[in-house]
Design an enzyme around this catalytic site. Structure first.
Site, PDB file in Angstrom:
ATOM      1  N   GLN A 181       3.797  -1.215 -11.348  1.00 23.73           N
ATOM      2  CA  GLN A 181       4.923  -1.591 -10.477  1.00 23.73           C
ATOM      3  C   GLN A 181       6.136  -1.894 -11.349  1.00 23.73           C
ATOM      4  O   GLN A 181       7.226  -2.121 -10.832  1.00 23.73           O
ATOM      5  CB  GLN A 181       4.588  -2.836  -9.660  1.00 23.73           C
ATOM      6  CG  GLN A 181       3.399  -2.670  -8.738  1.00 23.73           C
ATOM      7  CD  GLN A 181       2.995  -4.008  -8.153  1.00 23.73           C
ATOM      8  OE1 GLN A 181       3.459  -4.414  -7.084  1.00 23.73           O
ATOM      9  NE2 GLN A 181       2.130  -4.714  -8.872  1.00 23.73           N
ATOM     10  N   HIS A 239       7.687   1.913  -8.801  1.00 27.85           N
ATOM     11  CA  HIS A 239       8.998   1.338  -8.431  1.00 27.85           C
ATOM     12  C   HIS A 239      10.126   1.831  -9.316  1.00 27.85           C
ATOM     13  O   HIS A 239      11.181   1.190  -9.369  1.00 27.85           O
ATOM     14  CB  HIS A 239       8.917  -0.199  -8.474  1.00 27.85           C
ATOM     15  CG  HIS A 239       7.935  -0.756  -7.482  1.00 27.85           C
ATOM     16  ND1 HIS A 239       7.303  -1.964  -7.650  1.00 27.85           N
ATOM     17  CD2 HIS A 239       7.452  -0.232  -6.333  1.00 27.85           C
ATOM     18  CE1 HIS A 239       6.485  -2.173  -6.628  1.00 27.85           C
ATOM     19  NE2 HIS A 239       6.545  -1.143  -5.816  1.00 27.85           N
TER      20      HIS A 239
END
Ligand code: BV8
Ligand code: ZN
Length: 266
Positions: A104, A122
């Site tokens: 992430q 992300h």
């Protein structure tokens, strides 16, 4: 003292495919603040959830761009820690087809430790692009636009550069709250999580969706789920092994206990 039970080591020895799912906590011991750490300076009074949005960028491009410039500088001056390094060594031993890192994080510390084929759910701090025409912005990373001192002098308010093609504002190459993730990366992450023998969540609070569904997908598909985190998280509910320790402490020990076994990795 980190004590890993025999059945967990057995699962890891027998695993044909291992998925690591990392969050901001794996970079904490490199000095990169986690998302929920209290931010320093100007940003102490802002909620990162507020700043990491397209609305904030459209409203105050200099505040948001200044925050990302500061974060890029923090990452540039950070080094991969023992957790990033142990993970890269583990992948080197097993090969990228048997050990995958899904992160992430928007920093490049997994790659700088030598990890291959990292899936960034992300996005990436260093992949800025034009908010208008999406033309990639080729920042000269060897000569960053601003030093930490300049960022501080400017009160952390720095207008983003303009696109060379359409003069639109350059934005960070990250997925903001309220923005969709790259569908191909997300699909690949779902598939690998559903098709692994061991799934290891490390340094994530397990609250950001849809990334936070990955541990559940792994558990529902019969994978042995482990977690490395000093704190409790929602992932506790699906983890069969919880290592309450920091990433840089636990990961080298885990890898050492396995790689010490001559047959490991065959
Ligand atoms: C989206 C880039 C569709 C930016 C980030 C359900 C379904 C879909 C969406 C939602 C949903 N419910 C709510 C939503 C909206 C939202 C969301 O999830 N909100 C949450 C907060 C409830 N999701 C979205 O908006 C996503 N988009 O779903 O698109 C859509 C489209 C339109 C409208 C609606 C939906 C986009 C989410 C992506 C956001 N972007 N990053 C940037 O970085 O600036 S996420 C951001 O949060 C970071 O990437 C960071 O990684 C992440 C925070 O999570 P963690 O990594 O876990 O970090 P955190 O600080 O929270 O925790 C650190 C952990 O480490 C702690 O547990 C700590 O104990 C531990 N730790 C600390 N030190 C150590 C350690 N562990 C080990 N060792 C240590 N030393
Ligand atoms: Zn443009």
């Amino acid at each position: 003292m980190i004590d890993i039970d025999a059945s967990t080591l057995e699962q890891l020895r027998a695993a044909k495919r291992i998925v690591f799912f990392s969050g901001a906590g794996i970079s904490a011991e490199s000095g990169v603040p986690t998302f929920r750490d209290d931010l320093t300076g100007l940003w102490a009074q802002y909620d990162p959830m507020e700043l990491a949005t397209l609305e904030a960028f459209n409203r105050q491009p200099d505040l948001v761009w200044g925050w990302y410039e500061w974060r890029r500088q923090r990452v540039r001056s950070a080094q991969p820690n023992d957790a990033h390094i142990a993970l890269a060594q583990w992948q080197e031993l097993l090969g990228p087809e048997r050990l995958l890192c899904i992160t992430q994080n928007v920093d490049d510390l997994h790659e700088r430790a030598g990890c291959q084929q990292v899936l960034h759910l992300h996005g990436n701090l260093f992949a800025s692009f034009c908010a208008q025409c999406h033309l990639p912005y080729a920042a000269d990373d060897s000569h960053p636009d601003h030093s930490i001192e300049q960022i501080a002098e400017a009160g952390q308010l720095i207008m983003p550069p303009q696109c060379s093609s359409c003069q639109g504002l350059i934005r960070p190459g990250v997925v903001w709250f309220g923005e969709s993730l790259d569908s191909q990366i997300l699909q690949e992450s779902f598939e690998h999580s559903a098709d692994c023998d061991v799934f290891i969540a490390i340094g994530t609070s397990g609250v950001v969706q849809p990334a936070a569904t990955l541990p559940n997908i792994a558990a529902e598909s019969g994978a042995y789920v482990m977690q490395i985190n000093p704190q409790e998280t929602p992932i506790d509910m699906v983890a069969q092994c919880n290592i309450r320790a920091s990433a840089a402490q636990a990961l080298p020990i885990l890898f050492e206990q396995l790689s010490g076994d001559a047959a490991y990795g065959l």
